[in-house]
Design an enzyme around this catalytic site. Sequence first.
Site, short mmCIF file in Angstrom:
data_model
loop_
_atom_site.label_atom_id
_atom_site.label_comp_id
_atom_site.label_asym_id
_atom_site.label_seq_id
_atom_site.Cartn_x
_atom_site.Cartn_y
_atom_site.Cartn_z
N ASP A 1 0.85 -1.19 0.00
CA ASP A 1 0.00 0.00 0.00
C ASP A 1 0.89 1.24 0.00
O ASP A 1 2.06 1.19 0.38
CB ASP A 1 -0.87 -0.05 1.27
N ASP B 1 -0.26 5.02 0.88
CA ASP B 1 -0.49 5.99 1.95
C ASP B 1 -0.38 5.35 3.32
O ASP B 1 -1.12 4.42 3.63
CB ASP B 1 -1.88 6.62 1.81
#
Lengths: 178, 178
Positions: B7, B9
């Site tokens: 991922d 963020d």
Amino acid sequence: MARIAVDMDGVIANYVKKQFAFHQRLTGFTLSHKKLNGQKLRHYVPEDIGNKITAHMNEESFFLDLEVISNSQQVLKELQKEHEIYIATAAVEFPLSFNAKYQWLKKHFSFINDTHIVFCGDKSVIHTDYLIDDQPYNLQAFKGKGILFSAYHNLNNNEFERVNDWEEVSEYFKRISV
Amino acid sequence: MARIAVDMDGVIANYVKKQFAFHQRLTGFTLSHKKLNGQKLRHYVPEDIGNKITAHMNEESFFLDLEVISNSQQVLKELQKEHEIYIATAAVEFPLSFNAKYQWLKKHFSFINDTHIVFCGDKSVIHTDYLIDDQPYNLQAFKGKGILFSAYHNLNNNEFERVNDWEEVSEYFKRISV
């Protein structure tokens, strides 16, 4: 209930028509699926014309006004009643195209939720049961069942089950749900 | 060789630092992981402040100048020698962020090929062996093995194996390759 990923360019968005029209404006000559006879455009046209067409496709707005491929909206709406539909598009080939492609989807396929839109490169990363795509290399990378959507550049490919239009997509999923 | 999705963020891009700094400018108060104590920011701050922070994150440029999370570059470069690394980010939550996120990746993670960048919504669509993510709902949707990257908002979650930083990610994959 099946999980079905659907490619964008050449499957729901008619970039070929815009490509051919641009070629016509550049050269005065009309391309056709028959003339190309299964070849990629860049193998058929002179290199400088090929480069101009690629540059045109790299413009930020190229993908904004593409026509919707016939019946794709109706059939996907119908399939969505029973199946989980994802749009999986290789936007990273045209990095400036993200916003245009997203806006196009919101305009023409507003019934597909944001959570079901995927911009990817390599389609081996897509986890669904089916992928409908016009690019054999995407179907080769994909781990599920690949369905080849007919396009001028894939007419000689025999590796995958082929659908010629969205009526045939609809028929295909009617057959498998029996 | 494993296929590992990462991922963006909160895992490689430090949006929290920018979020907290913006909150400080708005209110004069300093947030901390300790103060939030496992709560989501929007449950901790007054609604109007929460809305302003969300609006700030929706600005096209928000994701452009985020700091890189410590050691993520080095560890991913190292893992890439043995494993297939994908970046999988939920850009559709912030539809204007595609270009900024892509540019940020090209700047800080140029060793990740375009074909290995995925902008998605629902992470059930990601087909890899592992997903490293700070959002429990992403790991819940994911079909492979989920690894929770610590963040202020997930400190009370016990559903997934947890890593507190990139050194621990490195250790984790050393352990599993033995």
